[in-house]
Write an enzyme that holds these catalytic residues in place. Structure first.
Site, PDB file in Angstrom:
ATOM      1  N   TYR A  61      38.156  46.037  40.230  1.00 50.91           N
ATOM      2  CA  TYR A  61      37.463  47.084  40.844  1.00 50.91           C
ATOM      3  C   TYR A  61      36.847  48.337  40.076  1.00 50.91           C
ATOM      4  O   TYR A  61      36.763  49.317  40.597  1.00 50.91           O
ATOM      5  CB  TYR A  61      37.792  47.476  42.343  1.00 50.91           C
TER       6      TYR A  61
ATOM      7  N   LYS B 239      49.674  38.769  37.081  1.00 48.10           N
ATOM      8  CA  LYS B 239      49.407  37.461  36.449  1.00 48.10           C
ATOM      9  C   LYS B 239      49.408  37.549  34.805  1.00 48.10           C
ATOM     10  O   LYS B 239      48.461  37.074  34.393  1.00 48.10           O
ATOM     11  CB  LYS B 239      48.131  36.826  36.961  1.00 48.10           C
TER      12      LYS B 239
ATOM     13  N   ASP C  93      50.749  34.483  42.516  1.00 49.06           N
ATOM     14  CA  ASP C  93      50.482  33.327  43.537  1.00 49.06           C
ATOM     15  C   ASP C  93      52.180  32.940  44.141  1.00 49.06           C
ATOM     16  O   ASP C  93      52.160  32.620  45.423  1.00 49.06           O
ATOM     17  CB  ASP C  93      50.250  31.889  42.675  1.00 49.06           C
TER      18      ASP C  93
ATOM     19  N   ASP D 297      44.556  44.743  47.106  1.00 54.27           N
ATOM     20  CA  ASP D 297      43.548  44.505  48.230  1.00 54.27           C
ATOM     21  C   ASP D 297      43.912  43.432  49.174  1.00 54.27           C
ATOM     22  O   ASP D 297      44.339  44.003  50.323  1.00 54.27           O
ATOM     23  CB  ASP D 297      42.068  44.357  47.771  1.00 54.27           C
TER      24      ASP D 297
END
Ligand code: NAD
Length: 367
Positions: free
Chosen positions: A124, A191, A224, A248
């Protein structure tokens, strides 16, 4: 002591939940002087801008604000008024508390998760390249020249940015929060297996900061795996710290675990400034009907009291809210088993019930 606080009612259900919150905060006995400010559509009408300088100046002066939700008008030129506000004041940490309360319908018990989301960069960053623009063509050429990778010419590109400074300060914020609030464990979510440089930097920085906090356990988990573990066994988590984009949706996922937006408080915090606000939006579908649940904003008020150092009043207000929820009588329809239950009360009646609990001698309380 009198606290001078910027008070932003917002729009949609904002003014209703904000007024209910102002009333319960005043009932704690803590002295406030409210500095009223407007942003969003009301500001557009009055000042010709969604984010007037007067509101920003008020927050900068008072250092603490409490805010209702604000609608971002479609096509306003702002991605979001709320994002613009956080950026302008460098409120780099988004703090969300997700806790199960007796009386709120959810299959989960004993969830008490603090989500700390980086607020200023990540995916973002706001730096985007439109399809077919000359800047995008230049960028694609640069990428081809420096990496040998050919991106399709009909692409649009959004930049994910992770800096050492922003990673370090958000992880430090999470550890400081943990230390000051008796939390035991911080988990960094990432990640880094795929995004070796951006998330890799975030993870390495988190490991470096963790060494400064020997009293708090540190773990890291892939995004994940975190999603799956949150749904399977949420009670294993304590404080989560995440880059912007992951934060978010993980914060909404955690709000869902504890029963939804009606009970999900939050804050956006910088080095010496903070805005306390519910997680939910302006809910235009129920605005002006005295139906909005004010608990999320009231619980944001509890967070504000703790930030101000008024821990005793914060505990008393939280207990009063928890008792009203547990009794299940003076609650809005979203907290009823049946959303059409005619015994549901309105926003202002919830405030009346919380104030009654606050003023009741402890011996007469039920929960
Ligand atoms: P929303 O949170 O306003 O509403 C989603 C659903 O939850 C609706 O059905 C609504 O009725 C319900 N809901 C929300 N708050 C509730 C409450 N207190 N009590 C009972 N039910 C409640 O999300 P949205 O519809 O996606 O967004 C509406 C507007 O709010 C948009 O313009 C968005 O940009 C803005 N927004 C603002 C903020 C903020 O100011 N921080 C945050 C999120 C969304």
């Amino acid at each position: 002591m009198v606290y001078r606080i910027t008070f932003i009612p917002g729009d949609g259900v904002g003014p209703e939940v904000a007024e209910a919150t102002r009333r319960v905060l005043e009932a704690t006995g803590v002295q406030f002087q409210w500095d009223d400010a407007v942003i969003g559509s009301q500001a557009q009408e009055r000042f010709g801008t969604l984010l007037p300088e007067s509101a920003l100046e008020s927050i900068k002066r008072n250092k603490v604000a409490i805010k209702g939700p604000v609608t971002t008008p479609i096509g306003s030129g702002f991605r979001s008024v709320n994002v613009a506000l956080r950026k302008q004041l460098d409120l780099y940490a988004c703090l969300r508390l997700c806790k199960t309360y007796t009386g709120v319908h959810t299959p989960y018990k004993n969830v008490d998760i603090v989500v700390v989301r980086e607020n200023t960069e990540g995916l973002y960053s706001g730096i985007e390249f439109a399809k077919d623009s000359p800047e995008t063509a230049e960028l694609l050429e640069f990428v081809a020249r420096t990496t040998g990778e050919k991106i399709r010419r009909d692409s649009a590109v959004s930049l994910k940015v992770a800096s050492y400074m922003a990673s370090r300060r958000i992880v430090k914020f999470a550890f400081e929060y943990a230390r000051q609030n008796g939390r035991k464990k911080v988990t960094a979510v990432h990640k880094a297996n795929i995004l070796k440089f951006s998330d890799g930097l975030f993870l390495n920085t988190a490991r470096e900061v963790a060494k400064e906090y020997g009293d708090i356990e540190f773990t890291d988990m892939l995004l994940d795996a975190t999603c799956m573990q949150l749904v399977k066994r949420p009670e294993q988590f304590d404080v989560l710290v995440l880059p912007n984009f992951y934060g978010d949706f993980i914060s909404d996922l955690c709000a869902g675990l504890v029963g939804g937006l009606g009970v999900a408080p939050g804050a956006n915090i910088g080095n010496d400034m903070a805005i306390f606000e519910p997680t939910h939006g302006s809910a235009p579908d129920i605005a002006g009907q005295n139906r909005a649940n004010p608990m999320a904003m009231m619980l944001s008020g509890v967070m504000m009291l703790r930030y101000l150092g008024e821990r005793g009043s914060a505990d008393r207000l939280e207990r009063a809210i928890v008792e009203v929820i547990a009794e299940g009588k003076s609650v809005t329809s979203d907290l009823k088993d049946d959303p059409n239950d005619s015994s549901a009360v309105g926003t202002s009646q919830v405030a009346d019930a919380v104030i009654e609990k606050l003023l009741m001698p402890p011996a007469r309380r039920t929960a």
